[in-house]
Design a protein around this motif. Structure first.
Motif, PDB file in Angstrom:
ATOM      1  N   PRO A   1      -1.515   3.888   5.392  1.00 15.60           N
ATOM      2  CA  PRO A   1      -0.762   2.775   6.005  1.00 15.60           C
ATOM      3  C   PRO A   1      -0.009   3.160   7.271  1.00 15.60           C
ATOM      4  O   PRO A   1       0.406   2.301   8.038  1.00 15.60           O
TER       5      PRO A   1
ATOM      6  N   ARG B   1       0.837  -1.198   0.000  1.00 16.39           N
ATOM      7  CA  ARG B   1       0.000   0.000   0.000  1.00 16.39           C
ATOM      8  C   ARG B   1       0.877   1.255   0.000  1.00 16.39           C
ATOM      9  O   ARG B   1       0.569   2.244  -0.690  1.00 16.39           O
TER      10      ARG B   1
ATOM     11  N   ASN C   1      -5.769  -1.863   8.024  1.00 13.75           N
ATOM     12  CA  ASN C   1      -5.831  -1.899   6.560  1.00 13.75           C
ATOM     13  C   ASN C   1      -5.189  -3.143   5.973  1.00 13.75           C
ATOM     14  O   ASN C   1      -4.953  -3.211   4.778  1.00 13.75           O
TER      15      ASN C   1
ATOM     16  N   ASP D   1      -7.517   5.117   5.567  1.00 16.46           N
ATOM     17  CA  ASP D   1      -6.860   4.001   4.895  1.00 16.46           C
ATOM     18  C   ASP D   1      -5.365   4.244   4.694  1.00 16.46           C
ATOM     19  O   ASP D   1      -4.719   3.558   3.918  1.00 16.46           O
TER      20      ASP D   1
END
Length: 465
Positions: free
Chosen positions: A460, A25, A340, A458
């Motif tokens: 990271p 991510r 996440n 969301d």
């Protein structure tokens, strides 16, 4: 048969699935951030001819490089992404449009001693702007905005971009009579934060024959609370110094227009960058709450990227993030957003011998961009739910005989969690969250998609404001 004990080599990072999701991510966010500024992706080979990689070799580079023979070929693993970029630009010069803006995120290899936070195989995330003969100063002012955008998109909040100009330092050295020792002095002051002013002064005086008064003058300038004001008395005395101050002022002037808040950058005259090829603006980025980590993003301006491969003048400016090291630090500091890390949005649990309905539901979810996983192993129902909870999968979908006959799906929201207050839970339940509901297939798809569209953090990285 003799069993071989499985092991991962020292200095090579190998992540468990949840952490790998977060790492990927981070890579995706960096790609998105770089693309917003018009950078094109590039992927050069991990293996190059040794003579290409070592054109500017010698010293530590040659000691640390992974080098091997394959037939008659002398090959090496790349030790950074800058040298391969130089080769690439020289090789494809006639096919590229300048300024050439590229980003590259890839693994590099260094055979140094592995230790805490230092790796032999690690990811770098680089951007560079390469000019053909000339490159406007505006590119150097834009770089900090890319650093700011990328790190805030990742979730970092408490960081500062420190900016300087090598011409300012070189001009100061000339004004202070330190031209002959300029390289040594530059590398020494680059250690200021690590070893402190007293040790830096001792090295300057004892090792490089700098007078004590000159060392004091230099260190006083480097520690000034208002660096630009401290430089004023020296203006008009050295052309190189004046040009450096002018460029530094230009970079600072445009950074605000590029969207970098004043509390996220500073002029820092101690930033020298040890590498000799930097010629103008230089950058280092630090985490304010973890200064012991050092720079998490650094780089600067250089005037001849590919001098070992072509006679064309190819100036550039770029930065590099040591992504593997940064991830390791974030793990250590417990700053990763574990919420996440789920590999799927819905775990589908078929309860009939015929799996057609479950497969069709999974296909319908995926068509709407909802990540779906079928769990068809011969395990108890509770074990399957535990599997979903362990992976933080937010929804489970059940398809038994009754659901299949009625053309419905039972969906259960699994994320009640301890992170919500009772009031928040009640509010979310009133909106249809956390209930076990049985709906027609199409409505079940819409229900899940709607729940997932609820805004959430969301990023990271979780960093305090």
């Amino acid at each position: 048969m003799e069993r071989i004990k499985p092991r991962t080599l020292s200095g090579f990072m190998e992540l468990l699935p949840a952490d790998q999701v977060l790492f990927d991510r981070m890579v995706a966010i960096l790609r998105e951030s770089y693309a917003l500024y018009g950078f094109t992706p590039l992927d050069t080979p991990a293996i190059e001819a040794s003579e290409v990689l070592l054109a500017k070799g010698g010293g530590e580079t040659e000691k640390q490089i992974y080098r091997f023979q394959k037939g008659d070929s002398d090959l090496s693993l790349r030790f950074d992404l800058t040298v391969p970029l130089a080769k690439y630009v020289a090789l494809h010069y006639n096919e590229l449009s300048f300024p050439f803006r590229r980003f590259q995120i890839g693994k590099v290899y260094r055979g140094e001693r592995a230790q805490r936070g230092r790796f032999r195989e690690f990811y770098q995330a680089d951007i560079d702007v390469i000019g053909d003969g000339k490159l406007d100063i505006i590119n150097e002012a834009e770089i900090p905005s890319i650093i700011y955008r990328a790190f805030t998109a990742l979730g970092l909040r408490r960081f500062k971009i420190r900016v300087n100009n090598r011409m300012v330092l070189n001009g100061l050295f000339a004004l202070l009579g330190l031209e002959q020792q300029a390289g040594d002095v530059m590398r020494t002051i680059d250690k200021l934060e690590k070893i402190g002013p007293d040790k830096v002064k001792a090295i300057l005086v004892d090792d490089f024959a700098v007078s004590a008064d000159t060392a004091d003058t230099l260190l006083s300038l480097l520690s000034a609370a208002d660096p630009m004001a401290a430089l004023e008395p020296f203006k008009g005395k050295n052309e190189l110094f004046d040009l450096g101050v002018e460029e530094l002022n230009t970079v600072v002037k445009y950074m605000a227009a590029f969207g970098v808040p004043a509390d996220h950058f500073m002029v820092d005259l101690t930033i020298a960058r040890g590498l000799d090829y930097y010629t103008g603006t230089v950058y280092e980025t630090v985490m304010l709450d973890h200064p012991e980590v050092g720079s998490i993003c650094s780089g600067g301006r250089y005037d001849n990227l590919a001098e070992y491969y072509t006679d064309k003048q190819l100036p550039g400016v770029g930065i590099s993030i040591g992504l593997t090291r940064l991830f390791y630090v974030l793990q250590e500091q417990k700053m990763l957003n574990a919420s996440n890390a789920a590999p799927a949005d819905v775990l589908i649990l078929p309860m009939t011998e015929d799996l057609s309905a479950a497969i069709s539901f999974a296909t319908a979810l995926r068509a709407q961009g909802v990540r779906a996983q079928l769990h068809c192993e011969q395990k108890k129902f509770k074990q399957k739910l535990n599997y979903a909870n362990k992976l933080s999968i937010p929804f489970a979908a059940f398809l038994g005989e009754d659901e299949v006959k009625a053309g419905t799906v039972t969906v259960k929201n699994l994320l009640m969690g301890d992170d919500f207050t009772e009031e928040e839970k009640a509010d979310m339940e009133s909106q249809g969250f956390f209930k076990q509901v049985t709906l027609p297939v199409a409505e079940a798809v819409s229900y899940v998609k709607n729940c997932l569209s609820d805004p959430k953090d969301d990023r990271p990285i979780l960093d305090k404001e």
